[in-house]
Design a protein around this motif. Structure first.
Motif, mmCIF file in Angstrom:
data_model
loop_
_atom_site.group_PDB
_atom_site.id
_atom_site.type_symbol
_atom_site.label_atom_id
_atom_site.label_comp_id
_atom_site.label_asym_id
_atom_site.label_seq_id
_atom_site.Cartn_x
_atom_site.Cartn_y
_atom_site.Cartn_z
ATOM 1 N N ASN A 1 56.961 -65.364 -1.012
ATOM 2 C CA ASN A 1 56.536 -64.071 -0.481
ATOM 3 C C ASN A 1 56.436 -63.025 -1.586
ATOM 4 O O ASN A 1 55.541 -62.167 -1.551
ATOM 5 C CB ASN A 1 57.471 -63.577 0.615
ATOM 6 C CG ASN A 1 57.292 -64.326 1.909
ATOM 7 O OD1 ASN A 1 58.247 -64.878 2.437
ATOM 8 N ND2 ASN A 1 56.079 -64.356 2.437
ATOM 9 N N GLY B 1 61.498 -69.562 -0.157
ATOM 10 C CA GLY B 1 60.721 -68.752 0.776
ATOM 11 C C GLY B 1 60.499 -67.344 0.275
ATOM 12 O O GLY B 1 59.369 -66.834 0.266
ATOM 13 N N GLY B 2 61.564 -66.691 -0.144
ATOM 14 C CA GLY B 2 61.451 -65.323 -0.640
ATOM 15 C C GLY B 2 60.624 -65.232 -1.906
ATOM 16 O O GLY B 2 59.869 -64.272 -2.104
ATOM 17 N N ASN C 1 64.659 -61.458 2.354
ATOM 18 C CA ASN C 1 65.240 -62.762 2.058
ATOM 19 C C ASN C 1 65.821 -62.863 0.660
ATOM 20 O O ASN C 1 66.611 -63.758 0.395
ATOM 21 C CB ASN C 1 64.177 -63.852 2.250
ATOM 22 C CG ASN C 1 63.916 -64.097 3.704
ATOM 23 O OD1 ASN C 1 64.635 -64.835 4.349
ATOM 24 N ND2 ASN C 1 62.895 -63.444 4.258
ATOM 25 N N HIS D 1 56.141 -68.398 3.599
ATOM 26 C CA HIS D 1 57.596 -68.345 3.414
ATOM 27 C C HIS D 1 58.227 -69.720 3.646
ATOM 28 O O HIS D 1 59.012 -70.201 2.833
ATOM 29 C CB HIS D 1 58.192 -67.309 4.361
ATOM 30 C CG HIS D 1 59.671 -67.214 4.276
ATOM 31 N ND1 HIS D 1 60.305 -66.433 3.346
ATOM 32 C CD2 HIS D 1 60.658 -67.815 5.005
ATOM 33 C CE1 HIS D 1 61.616 -66.564 3.497
ATOM 34 N NE2 HIS D 1 61.848 -67.383 4.502
ATOM 35 N N LEU E 1 59.056 -59.317 3.877
ATOM 36 C CA LEU E 1 59.610 -60.670 4.009
ATOM 37 C C LEU E 1 60.365 -61.081 2.744
ATOM 38 O O LEU E 1 61.437 -61.694 2.823
ATOM 39 C CB LEU E 1 58.504 -61.683 4.310
ATOM 40 C CG LEU E 1 57.884 -61.627 5.697
ATOM 41 C CD1 LEU E 1 56.660 -62.520 5.798
ATOM 42 C CD2 LEU E 1 58.900 -62.028 6.758
ATOM 43 N N ASN F 1 54.317 -59.099 3.178
ATOM 44 C CA ASN F 1 54.993 -60.044 2.281
ATOM 45 C C ASN F 1 56.113 -59.370 1.507
ATOM 46 O O ASN F 1 57.125 -59.999 1.213
ATOM 47 C CB ASN F 1 53.983 -60.692 1.329
ATOM 48 C CG ASN F 1 53.229 -61.804 1.999
ATOM 49 O OD1 ASN F 1 53.806 -62.829 2.330
ATOM 50 N ND2 ASN F 1 51.947 -61.597 2.234
#
Length: 138
Positions: free
Chosen positions: A95, A91-92, A132, A25, A128, A125
Motif C-alpha cells: 500500500n 500488506g502495508g 498497518n 494489501h 491503508l 492507499n
C-alpha cells in the motif's frame, strides 16, 4: 444532471479504488509470506475465497461473517520472528508503494479529470498503509 453523474462516477471510482487497495494489501501479505517460507492457505476478498485443496487452487463463496480481505498462510516449521514480520509488513508495504505511485500519477495528469482518481488512490492507499505500518499499541 451533469454534476450528479460526476458525483456518482467519483463514488464508484472511490469504491473500485478501495477494492483494488484491499486486493493489493492482501497480495502484499501473500508475497511477504511466500518470500519468508510460509505456505499458501487461502486468499479472501469479501465472501470470495481462493484456497488450496489437494494441491489444486479452488474458488468458492464463503458463508462466514463479513471480512473485507484476508490472506491466510501456514507458518514454516521453524518459526523466526523475522519471517513473521515480513509476512505482516507485506500488506502495508504494498500500500505504501501504491501511495507513492498514485501521487506520481496524480502529478503527471494534474489538471486532467483523471488526476482526481489518482489522488483518491493516494488517500486510500495512504490510509491503508499507515493503518498497518504504524504500531497501534493495542
Amino acid at each position: 444532471m451533469r454534476e450528479s453523474i460526476l458525483l456518482l462516477a467519483l463514488y464508484i471510482g472511490a469504491a473500485v479504488i478501495f477494492l483494488l487497495g484491499v486486493v493489493l494489501h492482501e497480495a502484499g501479505h501473500l508475497a511477504g509470506g511466500l518470500l519468508s517460507g510460509y505456505r499458501f492457505v487461502s486468499f479472501r476478498i469479501f465472501s470470495w475465497v481462493l484456497f488450496k485443496e489437494d494441491q489444486k487452487l479452488r474458488f468458492r463463496r464463503s458463508r462466514q461473517g463479513f471480512v473485507v480481505g484476508q490472506c491466510l498462510m501456514a507458518p514454516p516449521e521453524e518459526g523466526e520472528a523475522f519471517r513473521f514480520m515480513l509476512y505482516n509488513l507485506g500488506g502495508g508495504l504494498f500500500n505504501a508503494i501504491a501511495t507513492v505511485l498514485c501521487l506520481l500519477l496524480g502529478a503527471c495528469f494534474f489538471g486532467s479529470e483523471y488526476s482526481v482518481f489518482a489522488f483518491i488512490g493516494f488517500a486510500i492507499n495512504g490510509v491503508l498503509a499507515m493503518g498497518n505500518l504504524i504500531p497501534s499499541g493495542v
